[in-house]
Design an enzyme around this catalytic site. Structure first.
Site, mmCIF file in Angstrom:
data_model
loop_
_atom_site.group_PDB
_atom_site.id
_atom_site.type_symbol
_atom_site.label_atom_id
_atom_site.label_comp_id
_atom_site.label_asym_id
_atom_site.label_seq_id
_atom_site.Cartn_x
_atom_site.Cartn_y
_atom_site.Cartn_z
ATOM 1 C CE LYS A 54 38.608 -70.055 36.674
ATOM 2 N NZ LYS A 54 38.124 -69.320 37.834
ATOM 3 C CD GLN A 98 38.816 -67.724 40.971
ATOM 4 O OE1 GLN A 98 38.529 -67.770 39.795
ATOM 5 N NE2 GLN A 98 38.910 -68.800 41.717
ATOM 6 C CG ASP A 121 31.602 -68.726 37.821
ATOM 7 O OD1 ASP A 121 32.160 -69.809 37.566
ATOM 8 O OD2 ASP A 121 32.179 -67.753 38.336
HETATM 9 N N1 GUN Z 1 36.542 -70.387 43.032
HETATM 10 C C1 GUN Z 1 36.683 -71.732 43.044
HETATM 11 N N2 GUN Z 1 35.965 -72.292 42.049
HETATM 12 C C2 GUN Z 1 35.357 -71.286 41.403
HETATM 13 C C3 GUN Z 1 34.478 -71.220 40.281
HETATM 14 O O1 GUN Z 1 34.096 -72.230 39.672
HETATM 15 N N3 GUN Z 1 34.062 -69.979 39.919
HETATM 16 C C4 GUN Z 1 34.456 -68.853 40.572
HETATM 17 N N4 GUN Z 1 33.992 -67.692 40.146
HETATM 18 N N5 GUN Z 1 35.269 -68.874 41.616
HETATM 19 C C5 GUN Z 1 35.710 -70.084 42.023
#
Ligand code: GUN
Length: 300
Positions: A54, A98, A121
């Site tokens: 990311k 996360q 998100d």
């Molecule tokens: N962990 C796995 N996929 C995601 C996601 O799309 N967003 C977040 N915040 N954590 C994750």
């Protein structure tokens, strides 16, 4: 029939390019650089990989990337204090915590502490409610990526029968809302669904998001249907050498590809679209925060 392979990797590259162009305009015309803060608590290896990826792509499209790495035993109050600080920072337009969080932290409490306008998100309860009532919201990245691929392939989705396998808050439920908002007839199937094969056979669109490797066989698929495979499952692959693994989806690609009209591969389908949509959400959040026009085609 052999299905069209929907190339998520190429599509995601185009989305990132569009995001990059919008970022350049924001900088040149308004002196604004969108900023994304990612918070990682602990050192889960899969999460480390996601967060690194990311960060790299955020910088590649010209945005500011901030990473906050906290110890696994961080107290909830300290995490909430960091979120409050990021909420108040005008240089930060998107905040992502996360998941999963260590067990001692209340995930709902933490997510709902994020300013909904910065919740890239789309997990905050107020964004969930806005999406559910068809109002402008931040949309969860993976379902948004799936929707973009479906719209690109079909144009209008109106009147299509969609079956989503999986009822998670991250994929299944928001996917259902998005397809309903696009006038599909939507069924959400899950582990207690009776005669799943029969339910899936009715679908013009199948979205598989259960996390069970190669669970959906080709003989469940209506000829010509479009399959979006959200699963990313790592299996041992001794045929590739000792200790080697391979990635498979929730769909048995080999048998489905001969029946479906279109299918996303794993890897190279939904996966790359998720991060591209996170970047799209960040630029959307930045435009909204500054009262500027949103980029077209990058929101639901
Ligand atoms: N962990 C796995 N996929 C995601 C996601 O799309 N967003 C977040 N915040 N954590 C994750």
């Amino acid at each position: 029939m052999t299905a069209t392979i929907i190339d998520g990797k190429a599509f995601a590259a185009r989305v990132r390019e569009q995001v990059g162009e919008h970022v350049s305009r924001l900088k040149a015309d308004h002196g604004i650089t969108p900023g994304l803060a990612v918070v990682l608590v602990g050192a889960d290896p899969a999460s480390e990989v996601y967060v690194r990826s990311k960060g790299k792509m955020t910088v590649e499209v010209g945005m500011k990337s901030l990473e906050h790495r906290l110890e696994a035993d961080t107290e909830e109050a300290d995490l909430l204090a960091l979120i409050a600080q990021l909420n108040a920072d005008p240089a930060i337009h998107g905040i992502l915590v996360q998941l999963p969080l260590p067990k001692h932290l209340n995930e709902d409490l933490v997510i709902n502490a994020i300013d909904p306008a910065k919740d890239v998100d789309g997990f905050h309860i107020s964004n969930v409610g806005l999406l559910g009532t068809g109002q402008k919201s931040m949309v969860p990245c993976t379902p948004l990526g799936c929707l973009m691929m479906l719209r690109e392939h079909h144009g209008s989705l109106s009147g299509m029968d969609a079956v989503i396998i999986g009822r998670s808050n991250i994929v299944g439920k928001p996917m259902a809302q998005l397809l309903l908002n696009d006038s599909c007839t939507v069924t959400i199937a899950h582990s207690r669904t009776k005669d799943l094969a029969e339910v899936v056979r009715r679908a013009d669109i199948v979205v598989a998001a259960v996390g069970r490797p190669e669970m959906v066989p080709g003989d469940w698929i209506k000829p010509g249907a479009t399959i979006i495979d959200v699963g990313i499952n790592r299996l041992d692959a001794p045929e590739k050498g000792e200790g080697k693994t391979r990635l498979v989806g929730d769909v048995d690609f080999a048998s489905c590809v001969d029946v479906a009209g279109a299918i996303t591969p794993v890897p190279g389908g939904v996966g790359p679209m998720t991060i591209a949509c996170l970047l799209a959400n960040t630029v959307t959040a930045c435009c909204r925060a500054n009262g500027l026009a949103e980029p077209e085609g990058l929101t639901a």
